[in-house]
Design a protein around this motif. Structure first.
Motif, PDB file in Angstrom:
ATOM      1  N   ASN A 173     -10.588  69.302 -28.024  1.00  0.00           N
ATOM      2  CA  ASN A 173     -11.061  69.898 -26.777  1.00  0.00           C
ATOM      3  C   ASN A 173     -12.560  69.654 -26.676  1.00  0.00           C
ATOM      4  O   ASN A 173     -13.330  70.012 -27.568  1.00  0.00           O
ATOM      5  CB  ASN A 173     -10.760  71.393 -26.775  1.00  0.00           C
ATOM      6  CG  ASN A 173     -10.921  72.007 -25.394  1.00  0.00           C
ATOM      7  OD1 ASN A 173     -11.834  71.660 -24.647  1.00  0.00           O
ATOM      8  ND2 ASN A 173     -10.039  72.939 -25.051  1.00  0.00           N
ATOM      9  N   GLN A 174     -12.987  69.038 -25.564  1.00  0.00           N
ATOM     10  CA  GLN A 174     -14.397  68.687 -25.440  1.00  0.00           C
ATOM     11  C   GLN A 174     -15.310  69.906 -25.355  1.00  0.00           C
ATOM     12  O   GLN A 174     -16.525  69.786 -25.541  1.00  0.00           O
ATOM     13  CB  GLN A 174     -14.598  67.789 -24.229  1.00  0.00           C
ATOM     14  CG  GLN A 174     -14.211  68.399 -22.900  1.00  0.00           C
ATOM     15  CD  GLN A 174     -14.329  67.405 -21.754  1.00  0.00           C
ATOM     16  OE1 GLN A 174     -14.490  66.197 -21.968  1.00  0.00           O
ATOM     17  NE2 GLN A 174     -14.276  67.904 -20.528  1.00  0.00           N
ATOM     18  N   ALA A 175     -14.732  71.079 -25.119  1.00  0.00           N
ATOM     19  CA  ALA A 175     -15.528  72.299 -25.140  1.00  0.00           C
ATOM     20  C   ALA A 175     -15.827  72.739 -26.567  1.00  0.00           C
ATOM     21  O   ALA A 175     -16.731  73.550 -26.790  1.00  0.00           O
ATOM     22  CB  ALA A 175     -14.796  73.420 -24.388  1.00  0.00           C
ATOM     23  N   VAL A 176     -15.073  72.205 -27.529  1.00  0.00           N
ATOM     24  CA  VAL A 176     -15.223  72.590 -28.934  1.00  0.00           C
ATOM     25  C   VAL A 176     -15.858  71.473 -29.751  1.00  0.00           C
ATOM     26  O   VAL A 176     -16.743  71.709 -30.581  1.00  0.00           O
ATOM     27  CB  VAL A 176     -13.846  72.974 -29.533  1.00  0.00           C
ATOM     28  CG1 VAL A 176     -13.972  73.321 -31.009  1.00  0.00           C
ATOM     29  CG2 VAL A 176     -13.222  74.128 -28.750  1.00  0.00           C
ATOM     30  N   VAL A 177     -15.390  70.264 -29.521  1.00  0.00           N
ATOM     31  CA  VAL A 177     -15.938  69.076 -30.185  1.00  0.00           C
ATOM     32  C   VAL A 177     -16.451  68.155 -29.088  1.00  0.00           C
ATOM     33  O   VAL A 177     -15.676  67.656 -28.267  1.00  0.00           O
ATOM     34  CB  VAL A 177     -14.862  68.343 -31.018  1.00  0.00           C
ATOM     35  CG1 VAL A 177     -15.453  67.101 -31.676  1.00  0.00           C
ATOM     36  CG2 VAL A 177     -14.276  69.285 -32.071  1.00  0.00           C
ATOM     37  N   SER A 178     -17.741  67.958 -29.032  1.00  0.00           N
ATOM     38  CA  SER A 178     -18.320  67.147 -27.961  1.00  0.00           C
ATOM     39  C   SER A 178     -17.814  65.709 -28.035  1.00  0.00           C
ATOM     40  O   SER A 178     -17.364  65.246 -29.088  1.00  0.00           O
ATOM     41  CB  SER A 178     -19.845  67.152 -28.045  1.00  0.00           C
ATOM     42  OG  SER A 178     -20.280  66.396 -29.169  1.00  0.00           O
ATOM     43  N   ARG A 179     -17.906  65.023 -26.924  1.00  0.00           N
ATOM     44  CA  ARG A 179     -17.477  63.623 -26.915  1.00  0.00           C
ATOM     45  C   ARG A 179     -18.266  62.799 -27.923  1.00  0.00           C
ATOM     46  O   ARG A 179     -17.705  61.974 -28.647  1.00  0.00           O
ATOM     47  CB  ARG A 179     -17.641  63.021 -25.519  1.00  0.00           C
ATOM     48  CG  ARG A 179     -16.702  63.581 -24.478  1.00  0.00           C
ATOM     49  CD  ARG A 179     -16.871  62.849 -23.154  1.00  0.00           C
ATOM     50  NE  ARG A 179     -16.081  63.481 -22.102  1.00  0.00           N
ATOM     51  CZ  ARG A 179     -16.035  63.058 -20.854  1.00  0.00           C
ATOM     52  NH1 ARG A 179     -16.757  62.003 -20.491  1.00  0.00           N
ATOM     53  NH2 ARG A 179     -15.288  63.677 -19.951  1.00  0.00           N
ATOM     54  N   ASN A 180     -19.570  63.030 -28.001  1.00  0.00           N
ATOM     55  CA  ASN A 180     -20.385  62.256 -28.930  1.00  0.00           C
ATOM     56  C   ASN A 180     -19.950  62.500 -30.366  1.00  0.00           C
ATOM     57  O   ASN A 180     -19.930  61.567 -31.186  1.00  0.00           O
ATOM     58  CB  ASN A 180     -21.865  62.591 -28.756  1.00  0.00           C
ATOM     59  CG  ASN A 180     -22.452  61.964 -27.507  1.00  0.00           C
ATOM     60  OD1 ASN A 180     -21.926  60.974 -26.993  1.00  0.00           O
ATOM     61  ND2 ASN A 180     -23.542  62.531 -27.001  1.00  0.00           N
ATOM     62  N   GLU A 181     -19.597  63.756 -30.688  1.00  0.00           N
ATOM     63  CA  GLU A 181     -19.120  64.026 -32.046  1.00  0.00           C
ATOM     64  C   GLU A 181     -17.772  63.357 -32.283  1.00  0.00           C
ATOM     65  O   GLU A 181     -17.518  62.797 -33.353  1.00  0.00           O
ATOM     66  CB  GLU A 181     -18.999  65.532 -32.305  1.00  0.00           C
ATOM     67  CG  GLU A 181     -18.554  65.834 -33.732  1.00  0.00           C
ATOM     68  CD  GLU A 181     -18.407  67.319 -34.026  1.00  0.00           C
ATOM     69  OE1 GLU A 181     -17.923  67.650 -35.137  1.00  0.00           O
ATOM     70  OE2 GLU A 181     -18.753  68.140 -33.161  1.00  0.00           O
ATOM     71  N   LEU A 182     -16.899  63.389 -31.275  1.00  0.00           N
ATOM     72  CA  LEU A 182     -15.601  62.741 -31.409  1.00  0.00           C
ATOM     73  C   LEU A 182     -15.773  61.240 -31.619  1.00  0.00           C
ATOM     74  O   LEU A 182     -15.078  60.629 -32.449  1.00  0.00           O
ATOM     75  CB  LEU A 182     -14.762  63.020 -30.162  1.00  0.00           C
ATOM     76  CG  LEU A 182     -13.272  62.688 -30.254  1.00  0.00           C
ATOM     77  CD1 LEU A 182     -12.570  63.534 -31.306  1.00  0.00           C
ATOM     78  CD2 LEU A 182     -12.595  62.888 -28.896  1.00  0.00           C
ATOM     79  N   TYR A 183     -16.706  60.633 -30.893  1.00  0.00           N
ATOM     80  CA  TYR A 183     -16.970  59.206 -31.064  1.00  0.00           C
ATOM     81  C   TYR A 183     -17.502  58.933 -32.477  1.00  0.00           C
ATOM     82  O   TYR A 183     -17.133  57.923 -33.097  1.00  0.00           O
ATOM     83  CB  TYR A 183     -17.990  58.713 -30.040  1.00  0.00           C
ATOM     84  CG  TYR A 183     -17.574  58.860 -28.599  1.00  0.00           C
ATOM     85  CD1 TYR A 183     -16.228  58.929 -28.223  1.00  0.00           C
ATOM     86  CD2 TYR A 183     -18.531  58.938 -27.584  1.00  0.00           C
ATOM     87  CE1 TYR A 183     -15.858  59.061 -26.895  1.00  0.00           C
ATOM     88  CE2 TYR A 183     -18.163  59.054 -26.249  1.00  0.00           C
ATOM     89  CZ  TYR A 183     -16.829  59.133 -25.920  1.00  0.00           C
ATOM     90  OH  TYR A 183     -16.470  59.262 -24.594  1.00  0.00           O
ATOM     91  N   ILE A 203      -8.578  52.684 -33.247  1.00  0.00           N
ATOM     92  CA  ILE A 203      -8.817  54.117 -33.382  1.00  0.00           C
ATOM     93  C   ILE A 203      -9.321  54.576 -32.023  1.00  0.00           C
ATOM     94  O   ILE A 203     -10.303  54.034 -31.502  1.00  0.00           O
ATOM     95  CB  ILE A 203      -9.843  54.414 -34.495  1.00  0.00           C
ATOM     96  CG1 ILE A 203      -9.297  53.920 -35.851  1.00  0.00           C
ATOM     97  CG2 ILE A 203     -10.160  55.894 -34.555  1.00  0.00           C
ATOM     98  CD1 ILE A 203     -10.351  53.485 -36.803  1.00  0.00           C
ATOM     99  N   ILE A 204      -8.645  55.562 -31.446  1.00  0.00           N
ATOM    100  CA  ILE A 204      -8.923  55.931 -30.060  1.00  0.00           C
ATOM    101  C   ILE A 204      -9.372  57.383 -29.971  1.00  0.00           C
ATOM    102  O   ILE A 204      -8.670  58.286 -30.438  1.00  0.00           O
ATOM    103  CB  ILE A 204      -7.676  55.732 -29.173  1.00  0.00           C
ATOM    104  CG1 ILE A 204      -7.131  54.309 -29.326  1.00  0.00           C
ATOM    105  CG2 ILE A 204      -8.010  56.018 -27.713  1.00  0.00           C
ATOM    106  CD1 ILE A 204      -5.850  54.060 -28.553  1.00  0.00           C
ATOM    107  N   ALA A 205     -10.527  57.601 -29.397  1.00  0.00           N
ATOM    108  CA  ALA A 205     -11.014  58.958 -29.119  1.00  0.00           C
ATOM    109  C   ALA A 205     -10.384  59.450 -27.825  1.00  0.00           C
ATOM    110  O   ALA A 205     -10.503  58.798 -26.792  1.00  0.00           O
ATOM    111  CB  ALA A 205     -12.536  58.947 -29.012  1.00  0.00           C
ATOM    112  N   ARG A 206      -9.705  60.618 -27.880  1.00  0.00           N
ATOM    113  CA  ARG A 206      -9.011  61.161 -26.704  1.00  0.00           C
ATOM    114  C   ARG A 206      -9.412  62.615 -26.463  1.00  0.00           C
ATOM    115  O   ARG A 206      -8.715  63.551 -26.854  1.00  0.00           O
ATOM    116  CB  ARG A 206      -7.489  61.075 -26.892  1.00  0.00           C
ATOM    117  CG  ARG A 206      -6.934  59.688 -27.104  1.00  0.00           C
ATOM    118  CD  ARG A 206      -7.238  58.721 -25.977  1.00  0.00           C
ATOM    119  NE  ARG A 206      -6.704  59.114 -24.691  1.00  0.00           N
ATOM    120  CZ  ARG A 206      -5.504  58.746 -24.240  1.00  0.00           C
ATOM    121  NH1 ARG A 206      -4.708  58.005 -24.977  1.00  0.00           N
ATOM    122  NH2 ARG A 206      -5.100  59.105 -23.047  1.00  0.00           N
TER     123      ARG A 206
END
Length: 401
Positions: A173-183, A203-206
C-alpha cells in the motif's frame, strides 16, 4: 541486401497484443495445450457480441487455422498480409517472446518460482527492508491484494508473489510503503538475483491504494526491473545504425533500456495507443514499438470475460485510428506474445500460434503462412532498413508489395 525493386518503408510501427492466441501450436500437446484457442473460445463465449471491425478488415479471420473463426468473417478482398507464428523457444514466456521477436531466441527457459523464493533469499529481503515478506507464492496480483492487502497495510509487510512466468511482483500500500521505497526494494532484489545468477526475468513493483479490501485498487507507478538480455538484439543493431527506436509502454523495461533511443512509459493500453498516434505525427522514420500488456487485468479477466473483451474492442477502435494515420511509406506489424486460453481453468500461458498482420496503404494483401519463429519479425525489420542480420529468422519483406 534488398533489391532495388523491393519495397522499403521509412517507418515501421509494431503493436504487440497481450496473450491473443489463435489456436494450439504444433507442439502444444506436450504441455496439455492441444485444445487451446483463446480467440476461438472467446468468440464462442461472447456469442456474436465481440465486434472487432478493424481486425476483421485486417484479415484476422483469414489467418490459417484448423477451423473457421466463429463470429468473424474473412476479409474480401484481403488488403493486408496475414500469417501465424509459433515461437522457436519451447515454452511461452512474455519476456523471452519479445526478445525472440528481436532476434534473440532463448532455448533454456528462465527460472520460475511456483512455491516462492527460497528461505535464504526471503531472509535477505527482510533484513534489507526491515519488513516481513508475506505470501511468497503463486497468485494473481488482484487475489494477492485482496487476500493480503489488509495485513500488509496494518503491519507494514511487503507482499511478494510469483506466477507461471519468470516474474516476481512486490506489492505494498503506497500509504504505508512509498513508491520510492518499493522501487528501492525491487532494485535490491534484482541485484541479489543477478549476483546469484538466478535467471529471473522481471521484478515488478506494484503499489496499491485504499483502506480495506472493498476499495483496494492497483495504483499508478508500476515499474519493471528486467533481466538484461543475454546478447544483442535487433534493437541494438538499429540504434547502432542510426535508425531511431521508440518504445511505448513496457518495451524499455523488457529490453532493460538496451537499444532504445526514446522510452515512453504508460500504464494502460488506451494511453499507449493514444500516445502512439501522437508519436506517429512526430516521428517519420525508424521503428516505433508498443506493447498492450494490460489485457490480463488484475481481477483475472481474460478474453472469455466481459472485461477482456471490452478491452479488445477498445483496442480495435484505436487500431482504426492508427491505420488512418499510416502513409504509403509506413508498415504496420501487429502480433502477440503468447496465448492465454483460460477456458480450461488454467493459470499459465497456453502454447498457441499468435497472429501476424502486416499492413500498409496501397498493399495488395496476401498470406505470410506459418512462421516457425518470432525472429522473422526482427529479420524483416533489419532487411527493411538495409542492415545485415546476425540472427535466426527469415524476412517476409519480399512478400509484401
Amino acid at each position: 541486401m534488398m533489391g532495388e525493386d523491393m519495397k522499403r518503408f521509412n517507418r515501421i510501427v509494431m503493436v504487440v497484443l497481450d496473450s491473443v492466441g489463435t489456436g494450439a501450436a504444433v507442439d502444444a500437446k506436450k504441455d496439455g495445450n492441444q485444445r487451446a484457442e483463446l480467440l476461438g473460445h472467446g468468440f464462442q463465449q461472447f456469442q456474436g457480441r465481440l465486434q472487432l471491425p478493424t481486425l476483421t478488415a485486417l484479415g484476422l479471420a483469414n489467418i490459417s487455422r484448423d477451423a473457421p473463426l466463429s463470429g468473424m468473417s474473412m476479409a474480401h478482398p484481403l488488403t493486408s498480409y496475414v500469417g501465424r507464428i509459433q515461437p522457436a523457444a519451447g515454452y511461452s514466456d512474455s519476456l523471452t517472446a519479445y526478445w525472440e521477436m528481436m532476434g534473440l531466441s532463448i532455448q533454456r527457459p528462465l527460472q520460475t518460482f511456483p512455491t516462492g523464493l527460497a528461505a535464504k533469499f526471503v531472509k535477505q529481503i527482510e533484513k534489507f527492508t526491515n519488513r516481513k515478506v508475506i505470501l511468497n507464492g503463486r497468485s494473481s496480483i488482484g487475489d494477492a491484494i485482496n487476500d493480503y492487502g489488509l495485513q500488509q497495510t496494518q503491519e507494514g509487510d511487503i507482499i511478494v508473489l510469483t506466477s507461471s512466468d519468470s516474474i516476481l511482483q512486490v506489492s505494498a500500500n503506497q500509504a504505508v510503503v512509498s513508491r520510492n521505497e518499493l522501487y528501492r526494494i525491487c532494485r535490491f532484489i534484482r541485484f541479489v538475483a543477478d549476483k546469484n545468477n538466478l535467471r529471473l526475468g522481471r521484478i515488478i513493483a506494484r503499489p496499491f491504494a485504499g483502506e480495506a479490501p472493498s476499495n483496494f485498487i492497483l495504483a499508478g507507478g508500476r515499474r519493471d526491473y528486467a533481466m538484461i538480455p543475454p546478447g544483442n538484439t535487433v534493437l541494438d543493431l538499429l540504434t547502432g545504425s542510426d535508425v531511431p527506436v521508440i518504445g511505448i509502454g513496457k518495451v524499455d523495461d523488457i529490453f532493460a533500456n538496451h537499444g532504445i533511443d526514446k522510452s515512453i512509459s504508460l500504464l494502460n493500453s488506451d494511453d499507449r495507443l493514444t500516445r502512439l498516434i501522437t508519436v506517429m505525427e512526430e516521428q517519420a522514420f525508424g521503428l516505433i514499438m508498443t506493447d498492450l500488456g494490460d489485457f490480463e487485468a488484475s481481477n483475472g479477466d481474460r478474453l472469455g470475460s466481459q472485461g477482456y473483451g471490452e478491452k479488445l474492442m477498445r483496442v480495435d477502435r484505436q487500431l482504426g485510428e492508427i491505420i488512418n494515420q499510416l502513409k504509403p511509406t509506413d508498415l504496420l506489424i501487429i502480433t502477440a506474445d503468447h496465448g492465454n486460453d483460460q477456458t480450461s481453468n488454467r493459470t499459465r500461458h497456453t502454447r498457441e500460434f499468435v497472429p501476424l498482420i502486416a499492413a500498409s496503404p496501397n498493399a495488395h494483401g496476401g498470406q505470410l503462412g506459418t512462421r516457425r519463429t518470432f525472429s522473422d519479425i526482427g529479420a524483416t525489420i533489419l532487411e527493411n532498413f538495409g542492415i545485415p542480420s546476425q540472427f535466426p529468422g527469415t524476412s517476409f519483406l519480399n512478400q509484401i508489395s
